[in-house]
Design an enzyme around this catalytic site. Structure first.
Site, PDB file in Angstrom:
ATOM      1  NE  ARG A   1       5.287 -80.293 -59.392  1.00 15.78           N
ATOM      2  CZ  ARG A   1       5.050 -80.795 -60.596  1.00 15.78           C
ATOM      3  NH1 ARG A   1       4.672 -80.006 -61.591  1.00 15.78           N
ATOM      4  NH2 ARG A   1       5.159 -82.083 -60.820  1.00 15.78           N
TER       5      ARG A   1
ATOM      6  CG  ASP B   1      11.967 -79.824 -59.677  1.00 17.87           C
ATOM      7  OD1 ASP B   1      11.562 -78.995 -60.509  1.00 17.87           O
ATOM      8  OD2 ASP B   1      12.020 -79.588 -58.454  1.00 17.87           O
TER       9      ASP B   1
ATOM     10  CE1 TYR C   1       8.521 -83.494 -50.893  1.00 16.14           C
ATOM     11  CE2 TYR C   1       6.687 -84.676 -49.889  1.00 16.14           C
ATOM     12  CZ  TYR C   1       7.737 -84.626 -50.792  1.00 16.14           C
ATOM     13  OH  TYR C   1       8.005 -85.709 -51.581  1.00 16.14           O
TER      14      TYR C   1
ATOM     15  CG  ASP D   1       7.561 -75.810 -60.382  1.00 18.33           C
ATOM     16  OD1 ASP D   1       7.559 -75.195 -61.466  1.00 18.33           O
ATOM     17  OD2 ASP D   1       8.205 -76.865 -60.217  1.00 18.33           O
TER      18      ASP D   1
END
Length: 346
Positions: free
Chosen positions: A252, A117, A145, A159
């Site tokens: 998340r 995103d 990540y 987030d």
């Protein structure tokens, strides 16, 4: 007598000068005509070369096929970044050109696999040409990540882009506390996807329904895989995780679950994807200043060696002819299991 001779000399000189001037003018005129003709010929050659160059670039663009990776910065969504890439390639090849409009059209297929995103950055895998058909296979590989979580703060999107929904104390949480619970989130585990996600209900993304203010029920927990997870840094309220996981895993949700396990709450502050499948951020992801036809062609050649044998054997051949015009088809292939990054803006 002297005057007569002088007059004759003067007259002769005048004739010579006149002839000289006339010849010079004619020569200059001829040179000018030759120069103009040369200029016209040069311009014609330049124009012809330019047309050949444009046609060659267009043909090369249409022949690009395979899978590569780009470096996504914070800011644009994955879709916006892909559109920017497409526009840069079209502009470089100056396609479509007016003189080709009556000819058969050729579609450039380009898509991405694995959404990041607007708040996230890192590796974004892109398929071009027949490479778009490889994206589903590429998504089955692991992803890695670096996530920075913030303790004591929960948001509706899990987030930093969301609204704060809860705040709890975190001052008693230690590095040992975090390290001690990470084993619970390693291996084959069950995970509840976030409400703001690319998952769909009745054909619409959950995130879209949430933005409209509609009541959305959480999806049931589902099996996911975490290959490894480690705490890289802890400076309250922030903690940094290095996570390698399989498809359909949400970072998340992981950070939120860690906060809850510590009797507090947490949300993702920053997220960087450092690896997807065989593509790494440092070695393979093209920055925007390298988004050219030649650079991508070289990258595709290099990245072909990274693909599984069964995909490498299917390396596609150029389609169509040099006389075909380019129209764009924008394709986004998302993993059916859902994505693991902030999706609020989608």
């Amino acid at each position: 007598m002297a005057e007569s001779q002088a007059a004759a000399v003067s007259s002769s000189t005048l004739k010579i000068d006149t002839v000289s001037i006339s010849e010079t003018a004619e020569t200059a005129s001829a040179m000018a005509v030759t120069s103009v003709a040369a200029a016209i010929a040069a311009a014609a050659r330049t124009g012809s070369e330019a047309r050949v160059s444009k046609a060659a670039l267009a043909a090369k663009l249409l022949s690009l096929s395979g899978v590569f990776a780009v470096r996504k910065p914070k800011g644009p969504t994955s879709a916006e970044l892909l559109n920017r890439l497409k526009e840069k390639l079209l502009a470089e090849a100056e396609m479509p050109s007016p003189e080709w409009t009556k000819r058969k059209k050729q579609t450039l297929k380009i898509g991405h696999g694995g959404t990041l995103d607007s708040a996230a950055q890192g590796v974004l895998v892109v398929g071009i040409g027949r490479g778009t058909k490889m994206l589903t296979s590429m998504l089955s590989g692991s992803k890695r990540y670096i996530a920075i979580g913030e303790l004591g703060k929960a948001t509706d999107t899990l987030d930093s882009t969301g609204k704060v929904t809860e705040e709890k104390p975190y001052d008693k949480i230690t590095q040992e506390d975090i390290e001690g619970i990470l084993q619970k989130f390693t291996g084959n585990i069950m995970q509840v996807p976030p409400l703001y996600s690319a998952l769909k209900k009745d054909g619409q993304r959950l995130s879209t329904l949430m933005k409209r203010g509609e009541v959305v029920e959480a999806k049931p927990a589902r099996p996911v895989t975490v290959y490894s997870i480690s705490l890289q840094k802890f400076q309250p309220p922030f903690f940094t995780l290095d996570v390698e996981c399989g498809g359909g895993f949400y970072i998340r949700s992981l950070v939120s679950d860690i906060g809850r396990e510590l009797s507090s709450c947490a949300s993702v502050l920053e997220l960087t994807r450092t690896k997807q499948g065989p593509f790494t951020l440092e070695e393979h992801a093209l920055p925007e200043d390298k988004w050219t036809i030649d650079d991508i062609a070289q990258c595709l050649e290099h990245c072909s060696s990274l693909l599984p044998a069964e995909l490498a054997l299917k390396k596609s051949k150029p389609e169509g002819t040099h006389e075909q015009v380019l129209s764009c088809e924008y394709i986004t292939l998302n993993e059916t299991k859902g994505e693991d990054d902030g999706i609020k803006t989608l």
